[in-house]
Scaffold this motif. Structure first.
Motif, PDB file in Angstrom:
ATOM      1  N   PHE A   1      54.231 122.699  46.070  1.00 30.99           N
ATOM      2  CA  PHE A   1      55.520 122.786  45.868  1.00 30.99           C
ATOM      3  C   PHE A   1      56.395 123.700  46.845  1.00 30.99           C
ATOM      4  O   PHE A   1      56.123 124.731  46.735  1.00 30.99           O
ATOM      5  CB  PHE A   1      56.065 123.109  44.412  1.00 30.99           C
ATOM      6  CG  PHE A   1      55.612 122.167  43.491  1.00 30.99           C
ATOM      7  CD1 PHE A   1      56.195 120.984  42.870  1.00 30.99           C
ATOM      8  CD2 PHE A   1      54.146 122.397  43.085  1.00 30.99           C
ATOM      9  CE1 PHE A   1      55.517 120.141  41.922  1.00 30.99           C
ATOM     10  CE2 PHE A   1      53.686 121.401  42.084  1.00 30.99           C
ATOM     11  CZ  PHE A   1      54.510 120.073  41.630  1.00 30.99           C
ATOM     12  N   VAL A   2      57.365 122.997  47.617  1.00 30.14           N
ATOM     13  CA  VAL A   2      58.159 123.933  48.769  1.00 30.14           C
ATOM     14  C   VAL A   2      59.420 123.853  48.526  1.00 30.14           C
ATOM     15  O   VAL A   2      59.998 122.435  48.145  1.00 30.14           O
ATOM     16  CB  VAL A   2      57.547 123.178  50.215  1.00 30.14           C
ATOM     17  CG1 VAL A   2      58.394 124.174  51.278  1.00 30.14           C
ATOM     18  CG2 VAL A   2      56.200 123.568  50.484  1.00 30.14           C
ATOM     19  N   LEU A   3      60.168 124.813  48.632  1.00 32.12           N
ATOM     20  CA  LEU A   3      61.651 124.861  48.526  1.00 32.12           C
ATOM     21  C   LEU A   3      62.266 123.888  49.494  1.00 32.12           C
ATOM     22  O   LEU A   3      61.841 124.174  50.897  1.00 32.12           O
ATOM     23  CB  LEU A   3      62.175 126.380  48.735  1.00 32.12           C
ATOM     24  CG  LEU A   3      63.523 126.541  48.522  1.00 32.12           C
ATOM     25  CD1 LEU A   3      64.202 126.160  47.070  1.00 32.12           C
ATOM     26  CD2 LEU A   3      63.888 127.961  48.806  1.00 32.12           C
ATOM     27  N   ASP A   4      62.862 123.082  49.103  1.00 33.19           N
ATOM     28  CA  ASP A   4      63.555 121.820  49.927  1.00 33.19           C
ATOM     29  C   ASP A   4      64.510 122.689  50.989  1.00 33.19           C
ATOM     30  O   ASP A   4      65.366 123.465  50.478  1.00 33.19           O
ATOM     31  CB  ASP A   4      64.233 120.837  49.068  1.00 33.19           C
ATOM     32  CG  ASP A   4      64.784 119.726  49.929  1.00 33.19           C
ATOM     33  OD1 ASP A   4      63.896 119.580  51.121  1.00 33.19           O
ATOM     34  OD2 ASP A   4      65.442 119.012  49.225  1.00 33.19           O
ATOM     35  N   GLY A   5      64.366 122.332  52.271  1.00 34.19           N
ATOM     36  CA  GLY A   5      65.565 123.021  53.156  1.00 34.19           C
ATOM     37  C   GLY A   5      64.748 124.221  54.081  1.00 34.19           C
ATOM     38  O   GLY A   5      65.184 124.629  54.990  1.00 34.19           O
ATOM     39  N   CYS A   6      63.680 124.767  53.263  1.00 39.98           N
ATOM     40  CA  CYS A   6      63.371 125.901  53.842  1.00 39.98           C
ATOM     41  C   CYS A   6      62.389 125.578  55.165  1.00 39.98           C
ATOM     42  O   CYS A   6      61.542 124.941  55.191  1.00 39.98           O
ATOM     43  CB  CYS A   6      62.488 126.640  52.925  1.00 39.98           C
ATOM     44  SG  CYS A   6      61.917 128.419  53.214  1.00 39.98           S
TER      45      CYS A   6
ATOM     46  N   PHE B   1      58.829 118.730  47.838  1.00 35.57           N
ATOM     47  CA  PHE B   1      59.869 119.368  48.297  1.00 35.57           C
ATOM     48  C   PHE B   1      60.988 119.551  47.067  1.00 35.57           C
ATOM     49  O   PHE B   1      61.560 118.435  46.641  1.00 35.57           O
ATOM     50  CB  PHE B   1      60.696 118.934  49.413  1.00 35.57           C
ATOM     51  CG  PHE B   1      59.604 119.011  50.746  1.00 35.57           C
ATOM     52  CD1 PHE B   1      59.680 120.123  51.542  1.00 35.57           C
ATOM     53  CD2 PHE B   1      59.072 117.891  51.093  1.00 35.57           C
ATOM     54  CE1 PHE B   1      58.969 120.164  52.645  1.00 35.57           C
ATOM     55  CE2 PHE B   1      58.390 117.755  52.125  1.00 35.57           C
ATOM     56  CZ  PHE B   1      58.101 119.091  52.862  1.00 35.57           C
ATOM     57  N   VAL B   2      61.138 120.512  46.696  1.00 29.29           N
ATOM     58  CA  VAL B   2      61.956 120.865  45.342  1.00 29.29           C
ATOM     59  C   VAL B   2      62.763 121.795  45.534  1.00 29.29           C
ATOM     60  O   VAL B   2      62.879 122.606  46.501  1.00 29.29           O
ATOM     61  CB  VAL B   2      61.048 121.022  44.225  1.00 29.29           C
ATOM     62  CG1 VAL B   2      59.953 120.153  43.783  1.00 29.29           C
ATOM     63  CG2 VAL B   2      60.115 122.501  44.346  1.00 29.29           C
ATOM     64  N   GLY B   3      63.927 121.907  44.444  1.00 28.19           N
ATOM     65  CA  GLY B   3      65.162 122.812  44.465  1.00 28.19           C
ATOM     66  C   GLY B   3      64.681 124.089  43.997  1.00 28.19           C
ATOM     67  O   GLY B   3      63.478 124.106  43.436  1.00 28.19           O
TER      68      GLY B   3
ATOM     69  N   SER C   1      61.595 127.953  40.411  1.00 28.43           N
ATOM     70  CA  SER C   1      61.632 128.861  39.208  1.00 28.43           C
ATOM     71  C   SER C   1      60.869 128.661  37.972  1.00 28.43           C
ATOM     72  O   SER C   1      60.280 129.352  37.191  1.00 28.43           O
ATOM     73  CB  SER C   1      62.896 129.483  38.978  1.00 28.43           C
ATOM     74  OG  SER C   1      63.638 129.768  40.078  1.00 28.43           O
ATOM     75  N   GLN C   2      61.187 127.468  37.627  1.00 17.80           N
ATOM     76  CA  GLN C   2      60.388 126.824  36.227  1.00 17.80           C
ATOM     77  C   GLN C   2      58.950 126.806  36.298  1.00 17.80           C
ATOM     78  O   GLN C   2      58.100 127.119  35.581  1.00 17.80           O
ATOM     79  CB  GLN C   2      61.065 125.253  35.920  1.00 17.80           C
ATOM     80  CG  GLN C   2      62.337 125.385  35.402  1.00 17.80           C
ATOM     81  CD  GLN C   2      62.995 123.743  35.380  1.00 17.80           C
ATOM     82  OE1 GLN C   2      62.256 123.224  35.808  1.00 17.80           O
ATOM     83  NE2 GLN C   2      63.941 123.730  34.658  1.00 17.80           N
ATOM     84  N   LEU C   3      58.499 126.536  37.523  1.00 20.41           N
ATOM     85  CA  LEU C   3      57.253 126.198  37.865  1.00 20.41           C
ATOM     86  C   LEU C   3      56.337 127.882  37.837  1.00 20.41           C
ATOM     87  O   LEU C   3      55.016 127.867  37.694  1.00 20.41           O
ATOM     88  CB  LEU C   3      56.596 125.507  38.964  1.00 20.41           C
ATOM     89  CG  LEU C   3      56.803 124.121  39.023  1.00 20.41           C
ATOM     90  CD1 LEU C   3      56.906 123.379  40.290  1.00 20.41           C
ATOM     91  CD2 LEU C   3      56.209 123.365  37.832  1.00 20.41           C
TER      92      LEU C   3
END
Length: 256
Positions: A38-43, A64-66, A71-73
């Motif tokens: 899981f990667v921060l979208d836009g990074c 790609f997630v927000g 933070s939830q994961l």
């Protein structure tokens, strides 16, 4: 299932949740089997680009997630924009299964699972595979459960003895296995009774998804479609039970 509950389930399912750029990158470089990233979208900084490149190289599922989702994961709160889920057990190679069959002096007997999503079903099928003398289990990389902690527990130790391989394309893998002498039978209500089929020789037993059964592309690669006689009022069996019934019909025919 609510989103928060789903996140908790996902975290518990994987014995190893790896957080942080250096930790995830080192996991890839050490050869640890990574199921999802899981990667921060836009990074788009250097380390994240390297992780994305490694994930693609290893055909790992990329999400790609927000920021809220990450933070939830996160279990540590220090994810640095990336979280990876590692498999509970090492995956095997299909070649390992052929070697296992050769060592035992037996025709190869493999069980292929088309998008099994329930970890309890996968664990139970691996347990059955071991007891029925199958030489390995093959699962797809996408839209299916991997070797999670729950799978390992449900297999009752069978995961230590029965190789499980993960492949990108199940239908293509079947084509390659056909070239090595295997033929395939899949479970489907519309097929011929399993008692009328010759299930001896090098064989691959294909079991479908819990709700939808065997997918069209995979079904087209099967040589036979076997049905299990149903005498009750309901018309379907749990995927792991169906796998057990058919696996032991193969065992019965082999013993003859």
């Amino acid at each position: 299932m609510q989103e928060n509950q789903k996140n908790e389930w996902e975290n518990k399912e994987h014995t190893l949740v790896i957080e942080g750029r250096n930790a995830v990158l080192e996991a890839f470089r050490s050869g640890k089997p990574i199921d999802k990233v899981f990667v921060l979208d836009g990074c788009q900084d250097g380390p994240i680009r390297t992780i994305i490149r490694e994930a693609k190289k290893h055909d790992t599922i990329l999400n790609f997630v927000g920021k809220d989702r990450l933070s939830q994961l996160s279990e540590t709160g220090k994810h640095q924009g990336v979280i990876a889920y590692a498999a509970a057990y090492e995956y095997a190679e299909i070649e390992d299964m052929f070697k296992k069959a050769e060592e035992k002096g037996e025709d190869p007997f493999l069980i292929l699972l088309d998008n099994i999503e329930d970890p309890h079903n996968l664990g139970a099928i691996i347990r059955t595979a071991n007891l029925a003398g199958a030489h390995g289990v093959i699962i797809p990389k996408r839209r299916a459960v991997g070797l999670t902690a729950t799978v390992a527990k449900t297999s009752a130790g069978a995961l230590n003895y029965t190789p499980v391989a993960k492949v990108t394309n199940l239908a293509k893998t079947m084509e390659e296995l056909k070239e090595r002498g295997l033929w395939f039978v899949c479970a489907d209500m519309g097929g011929e009774s399993m008692y009328r089929l010759n299930l001896t020789g090098p064989i691959g037993l294909v079991i479908g998804n819990e709700g939808e059964g065997v997918g069209r592309l995979v079904k087209e690669k099967c040589d036979f479609v076997a049905s299990i006689p149903m005498k009750g009022e309901i018309d379907s069996l749990n995927a792991s039970v169906a796998a057990g019934v058919l696996a032991y019909e193969i065992v019965r025919q082999r013993m003859k």
